[in-house]
Design a protein around this motif. Structure first.
Motif, PDB file in Angstrom:
ATOM      1  N   VAL A  68       0.856  -1.183   0.000  1.00  0.00           N
ATOM      2  CA  VAL A  68       0.000   0.000   0.000  1.00  0.00           C
ATOM      3  C   VAL A  68       0.894   1.234   0.000  1.00  0.00           C
ATOM      4  O   VAL A  68       1.666   1.442   0.932  1.00  0.00           O
ATOM      5  CB  VAL A  68      -0.944   0.032   1.220  1.00  0.00           C
ATOM      6  N   GLY A  69       0.798   2.032  -1.042  1.00  0.00           N
ATOM      7  CA  GLY A  69       1.633   3.229  -1.130  1.00  0.00           C
ATOM      8  C   GLY A  69       3.114   2.918  -1.202  1.00  0.00           C
ATOM      9  O   GLY A  69       3.925   3.687  -0.685  1.00  0.00           O
ATOM     10  N   GLY A  70       3.456   1.753  -1.801  1.00  0.00           N
ATOM     11  CA  GLY A  70       4.852   1.380  -1.917  1.00  0.00           C
ATOM     12  C   GLY A  70       5.459   0.797  -0.656  1.00  0.00           C
ATOM     13  O   GLY A  70       6.668   0.556  -0.611  1.00  0.00           O
ATOM     14  N   ILE A  71       4.646   0.556   0.369  1.00  0.00           N
ATOM     15  CA  ILE A  71       5.124   0.012   1.644  1.00  0.00           C
ATOM     16  C   ILE A  71       4.371  -1.288   1.931  1.00  0.00           C
ATOM     17  O   ILE A  71       3.161  -1.376   1.742  1.00  0.00           O
ATOM     18  CB  ILE A  71       4.918   1.014   2.792  1.00  0.00           C
ATOM     19  N   LYS A  72       5.109  -2.296   2.397  1.00  0.00           N
ATOM     20  CA  LYS A  72       4.480  -3.573   2.768  1.00  0.00           C
ATOM     21  C   LYS A  72       3.753  -3.388   4.099  1.00  0.00           C
ATOM     22  O   LYS A  72       4.364  -3.087   5.123  1.00  0.00           O
ATOM     23  CB  LYS A  72       5.554  -4.660   2.897  1.00  0.00           C
ATOM     24  N   ARG A  73       2.432  -3.550   4.059  1.00  0.00           N
ATOM     25  CA  ARG A  73       1.606  -3.371   5.250  1.00  0.00           C
ATOM     26  C   ARG A  73       1.125  -4.719   5.771  1.00  0.00           C
ATOM     27  O   ARG A  73       0.954  -5.677   5.003  1.00  0.00           O
ATOM     28  CB  ARG A  73       0.398  -2.493   4.930  1.00  0.00           C
ATOM     29  N   HIS A  74       0.877  -4.777   7.092  1.00  0.00           N
ATOM     30  CA  HIS A  74       0.412  -6.007   7.722  1.00  0.00           C
ATOM     31  C   HIS A  74      -0.769  -5.693   8.641  1.00  0.00           C
ATOM     32  O   HIS A  74      -0.785  -4.666   9.322  1.00  0.00           O
ATOM     33  CB  HIS A  74       1.532  -6.653   8.540  1.00  0.00           C
ATOM     34  N   TRP A  75      -1.732  -6.593   8.638  1.00  0.00           N
ATOM     35  CA  TRP A  75      -2.901  -6.489   9.522  1.00  0.00           C
ATOM     36  C   TRP A  75      -3.170  -7.867  10.132  1.00  0.00           C
ATOM     37  O   TRP A  75      -2.955  -8.892   9.482  1.00  0.00           O
ATOM     38  CB  TRP A  75      -4.135  -6.027   8.753  1.00  0.00           C
ATOM     39  N   THR A  76      -3.670  -7.889  11.358  1.00  0.00           N
ATOM     40  CA  THR A  76      -3.884  -9.151  12.078  1.00  0.00           C
ATOM     41  C   THR A  76      -5.368  -9.367  12.329  1.00  0.00           C
ATOM     42  O   THR A  76      -6.023  -8.551  12.975  1.00  0.00           O
ATOM     43  CB  THR A  76      -3.125  -9.159  13.417  1.00  0.00           C
ATOM     44  N   GLY A  77      -5.879 -10.486  11.795  1.00  0.00           N
ATOM     45  CA  GLY A  77      -7.283 -10.855  11.991  1.00  0.00           C
ATOM     46  C   GLY A  77      -7.386 -12.288  12.481  1.00  0.00           C
ATOM     47  O   GLY A  77      -6.427 -12.856  13.015  1.00  0.00           O
ATOM     48  N   GLU A  78      -8.544 -12.900  12.271  1.00  0.00           N
ATOM     49  CA  GLU A  78      -8.748 -14.276  12.709  1.00  0.00           C
ATOM     50  C   GLU A  78      -9.792 -14.951  11.837  1.00  0.00           C
ATOM     51  O   GLU A  78     -10.637 -14.294  11.218  1.00  0.00           O
ATOM     52  CB  GLU A  78      -9.180 -14.336  14.167  1.00  0.00           C
ATOM     53  N   VAL A  79      -9.717 -16.279  11.797  1.00  0.00           N
ATOM     54  CA  VAL A  79     -10.697 -17.085  11.059  1.00  0.00           C
ATOM     55  C   VAL A  79     -11.974 -17.167  11.891  1.00  0.00           C
ATOM     56  O   VAL A  79     -11.925 -17.475  13.083  1.00  0.00           O
ATOM     57  CB  VAL A  79     -10.140 -18.488  10.777  1.00  0.00           C
ATOM     58  N   VAL A  80     -13.115 -16.887  11.258  1.00  0.00           N
ATOM     59  CA  VAL A  80     -14.384 -16.867  11.989  1.00  0.00           C
ATOM     60  C   VAL A  80     -15.361 -17.947  11.525  1.00  0.00           C
ATOM     61  O   VAL A  80     -16.272 -18.299  12.264  1.00  0.00           O
ATOM     62  CB  VAL A  80     -15.063 -15.486  11.868  1.00  0.00           C
TER      63      VAL A  80
END
Length: 422
Positions: A254-266
């Motif tokens: 995103v915008g040339g930067i590697k982004r990370h987000w943390t979720g879960e299996v529901v």
């Protein structure tokens, strides 16, 4: 004859002396020392087998989508008199916020007419109630016991009451239509698109635009049966307090930067995909524009993300380099002491670019061969080499039958790419 003997005798003496001298010289010549036959062995690189824990994981990909998304549409028809400035592509909206208003004049008049009808019905009911009371008194004064319901004015009174109920219903309907001239946001979120503007005449049910909630987004991640088993997920999965869903780490540029987000299996999808024979595992990320964002970068709907799903942890397994795995269940083990190759059949649990994880078949400290070997066979002569953390290479020279010490180790500094003699 004497002449012949005189000539042959010296020649015979010379030949005898030459042969005798040759024999004597050969007898006196020292015997050459026998050199041991040079050992021929293939130089191979190897790494030590170690113990550790296996964190099972699965990789997948999917598109981010909002959990709730609706089409904004009016329940009545009319001309648009107001559009919220936030009701625009990309706009942020709040729950209960006025988005669009339909011109209300016609519906206000309908309310007035309905109120008039209610007043007339109330007046009629009052008159019928009074007349029914007079009729009851007359019947009592005359002493009639079998007067008909019509004489008692019961049907007329029931009709007046029904007319009043109908008039009240019409008033509520007119008031409801008037209230529906205003279209409010049913939840907080964002506007995906807007299809109307002030002055446009719309019909009931016509699309005014699309909005989605920004409290939760979800991603459908296709997995095959082996990956489902690796994660320990059943086909009909729903998380509980005792068995929560596996953690999922999403990533995207995103915008040339590697982004990370943390979720879960529901949850899992209701059925397998008949074409791919895979099942979709649904993972969620809460508050993607707030607490769930990565340094202010949200996981926005429409974004294509990679997903790393964390499974169970298996403790105390044997870990060999992935390059040492040959086929599905074999490892090449180098024995430094003997300089021999040992081909082992192992109980493989799982393999990934970080290593091959084994239950049994090898031991910690053994050297797993990572170099390619053509036409390998058990007992093949090899020379084990190990690259140390500082970049130097340690060579393990196998000891011969006459050696009494340990395996000879040679350490040399190298630079550049590692090579392997084949």
């Amino acid at each position: 004859m004497a002449r012949i003997i005189a000539i042959a005798a010296p020649i015979a003496i010379l030949v005898s002396l030459g042969v005798g001298g040759t024999v004597v010289l050969q007898a006196l010549k020292p015997k050459p020392e026998k050199a041991e036959e040079a050992r021929v062995g293939l130089n191979v690189f190897a790494e030590q087998v170690r113990r550790g824990d296996l964190q099972i994981s699965v990789e997948s990909q999917g598109e981010v989508r909002p959990k709730r998304e609706i089409v904004v549409a009016p329940q009545i028809s009319g001309r648009i008199s107001y559009v919220s400035p936030d009701f625009i592509d990309g706009g942020f909206i709040k729950k209960g916020q006025l988005l669009v208003r339909v011109e209300a004049a016609d519906y206000e008049l309908a309310v007035v007419r309905a109120q008039s009808t209610v007043a007339s019905a109330e007046q009629r009911l009052a008159r019928e109630t009074a007349e029914a009371e007079l009729a009851r008194q007359d019947i009592e004064d005359l002493g009639l016991d079998n007067a008909s319901p019509l004489a008692r004015r019961e049907p007329q009174l029931a009709e007046a009451r029904a007319s009043l109920d109908a008039a009240n219903a019409q008033l509520k309907e007119a008031q409801l239509a008037l209230d529906r001239t205003a279209v409010y946001a049913p939840f907080s979120g964002r506007v995906r698109e807007r299809n109307v503007d002030i002055g446009q005449v719309v019909a009931a049910g016509q699309s005014l635009g699309r909005i989605f909630a920004n409290d939760v987004v979800e991603v459908s991640l296709p997995l095959n049966d082996e990956e489902m088993g690796r994660l320990g997920l059943p086909l009909a999965f729903a998380p509980t307090a005792e068995h929560p869903g596996p953690e999922v780490v999403f990533s995207a540029m995103v915008g040339g930067i590697k982004r990370h987000w943390t979720g879960e299996v529901v949850r899992t999808a209701a059925a397998l995909n008949t074409q791919t024979r895979q099942i979709n595992v649904i993972a969620e990320l809460k508050d993607p524009y707030g607490a769930g964002a990565d340094d202010g970068a949200p996981m926005a709907p429409g974004l294509f993300v990679s997903a790393h799903i964390e499974g169970a942890t298996i403790h105390d397994v044997l870990i060999a380099p992935r390059a040492a795995l040959r086929g599905d269940d074999r490892l090449f083990i180098g024995v430094p002491d003997t300089g021999k190759l040992s081909i082992r059949k192992v109980d493989l649990i799982y393999s990934d670019p970080d290593g091959a994880y084994v239950r049994a078949g090898i031991a910690p400290g053994e050297y797993a061969v990572t170099s390619p070997i053509q036409a390998a066979f058990d007992g093949m002569n090899i020379t084990v080499m190990e690259r140390l953390p500082d970049g130097t290479i340690k060579t393990y020279e196998p000891k011969s039958d006459t050696d009494e010490g340990k395996t000879e180790e040679t350490v040399m500094a190298v630079s550049g790419q590692e090579g392997t003699d084949e």
